[in-house]
Design an enzyme around this catalytic site. Sequence first.
Site, PDB file in Angstrom:
ATOM      1  N   ASP A   1       0.867  -1.174   0.000  1.00 54.69           N
ATOM      2  CA  ASP A   1       0.000   0.000   0.000  1.00 54.69           C
ATOM      3  C   ASP A   1       0.903   1.222   0.000  1.00 54.69           C
ATOM      4  O   ASP A   1       1.590   1.501   0.986  1.00 54.69           O
ATOM      5  CB  ASP A   1      -0.885  -0.021   1.245  1.00 54.69           C
ATOM      6  CG  ASP A   1      -1.822   1.173   1.339  1.00 54.69           C
ATOM      7  OD1 ASP A   1      -1.641   2.149   0.574  1.00 54.69           O
ATOM      8  OD2 ASP A   1      -2.724   1.152   2.197  1.00 54.69           O
TER       9      ASP A   1
ATOM     10  N   ASN B   1       1.317   4.376 -10.610  1.00 56.13           N
ATOM     11  CA  ASN B   1      -0.051   4.443 -11.116  1.00 56.13           C
ATOM     12  C   ASN B   1      -1.110   4.451 -10.024  1.00 56.13           C
ATOM     13  O   ASN B   1      -2.251   4.842 -10.270  1.00 56.13           O
ATOM     14  CB  ASN B   1      -0.308   3.264 -12.061  1.00 56.13           C
ATOM     15  CG  ASN B   1      -1.744   3.200 -12.520  1.00 56.13           C
ATOM     16  OD1 ASN B   1      -2.193   4.030 -13.323  1.00 56.13           O
ATOM     17  ND2 ASN B   1      -2.503   2.240 -12.003  1.00 56.13           N
TER      18      ASN B   1
ATOM     19  N   SER C   1      -3.254  13.952 -14.245  1.00 57.59           N
ATOM     20  CA  SER C   1      -4.631  13.897 -14.733  1.00 57.59           C
ATOM     21  C   SER C   1      -4.935  15.166 -15.504  1.00 57.59           C
ATOM     22  O   SER C   1      -4.353  16.228 -15.241  1.00 57.59           O
ATOM     23  CB  SER C   1      -5.607  13.763 -13.565  1.00 57.59           C
ATOM     24  OG  SER C   1      -6.947  13.943 -13.993  1.00 57.59           O
TER      25      SER C   1
ATOM     26  N   TYR D   1      -9.094  16.125  -5.402  1.00 56.40           N
ATOM     27  CA  TYR D   1      -8.465  15.249  -6.388  1.00 56.40           C
ATOM     28  C   TYR D   1      -7.614  16.050  -7.370  1.00 56.40           C
ATOM     29  O   TYR D   1      -6.459  15.697  -7.639  1.00 56.40           O
ATOM     30  CB  TYR D   1      -9.525  14.460  -7.146  1.00 56.40           C
ATOM     31  CG  TYR D   1      -8.963  13.583  -8.236  1.00 56.40           C
ATOM     32  CD1 TYR D   1      -8.452  12.328  -7.936  1.00 56.40           C
ATOM     33  CD2 TYR D   1      -8.935  14.010  -9.564  1.00 56.40           C
ATOM     34  CE1 TYR D   1      -7.917  11.520  -8.932  1.00 56.40           C
ATOM     35  CE2 TYR D   1      -8.408  13.213 -10.562  1.00 56.40           C
ATOM     36  CZ  TYR D   1      -7.903  11.973 -10.242  1.00 56.40           C
ATOM     37  OH  TYR D   1      -7.369  11.184 -11.239  1.00 56.40           O
TER      38      TYR D   1
ATOM     39  N   LYS E   1      -3.330  15.980  -8.141  1.00 52.35           N
ATOM     40  CA  LYS E   1      -2.715  15.732  -9.441  1.00 52.35           C
ATOM     41  C   LYS E   1      -1.916  16.942  -9.927  1.00 52.35           C
ATOM     42  O   LYS E   1      -0.899  16.790 -10.616  1.00 52.35           O
ATOM     43  CB  LYS E   1      -3.787  15.356 -10.464  1.00 52.35           C
ATOM     44  CG  LYS E   1      -4.488  14.026 -10.158  1.00 52.35           C
ATOM     45  CD  LYS E   1      -3.499  12.875 -10.124  1.00 52.35           C
ATOM     46  CE  LYS E   1      -4.203  11.535 -10.008  1.00 52.35           C
ATOM     47  NZ  LYS E   1      -3.254  10.398 -10.064  1.00 52.35           N
TER      48      LYS E   1
END
Length: 267
Positions: free
Chosen positions: A72, A99, A149, A163, A167
């Site tokens: 993890d 990833n 992203s 989020y 990124k």
Amino acid sequence: MSALQALSTSRLDGKVALVTGSGRGIGAAIATELANRGASVVVNYANSPDAAQTVVDAIKKNGGDAIALQADVSDVKQTIKLFDDAVAHYGQLDIAVSNSGVVSFGHLKDVTEEEFDRVFAINTRGQFFVAREAYKHLSVGGRIILMGSITGQAKGVPKHTVYSGTKGAIETFVRCMAIDCGDKRITVNCVAPGGIKTDMYHAVCKEYIPNGENLTNEQVDEYAATWSPLNRVGQPIDVARVCGFLASQDGEWINGKVLGIDGAACM
């Protein structure tokens, strides 16, 4: 340059790659693509050993070499062990693709400290320490590829602050890390996908579409395809091929860059 020479520069024979979060979706496609180019691959997973083993089995069935290792990446101690175990098994490591990631939606007023920490722990902090351990373990001339992203670059997305922020940080990371890693001739780049059709695609994609919760999966596909002038949605292989390019000799002069993989999508 002959066709054979051109082909050889895209190959990864003799290389060892580690791909975090590669038991499914984009990560699985990346692991498979690197293996198809000749690399031995460490398929990392956090919670889904069966899915990771399926990827490993498919690679081996196709004549490649792969193992599955659990870790993890939100836990730095596990990340360190992951890299140590990968090198212990293969004797070297040349390519690291970060990833692993989680998605998050929520209006600014509703974001809790726990949610903020959960998302940053994997998407940002996790990727940072994957890159740190990659630098320590990679051979000279290696490759580090982080996952960004389109939301880190595109116009603001409603209820997506946390989020998108995780990124956006990755883009700054690669510019600075590329300099730090120069002493080992390791390149550091970021791939920034748009919408990619994985098993989570429809549920997540509906969040980007006004009244998306009222659309069928087929309607979501039709709507999302209009984001690109190519009139289709992205596939995991689209990301995997770019990662394969960056990992190969063909990509050795690309460094400190963010490569958008979105078909010129404008959300």
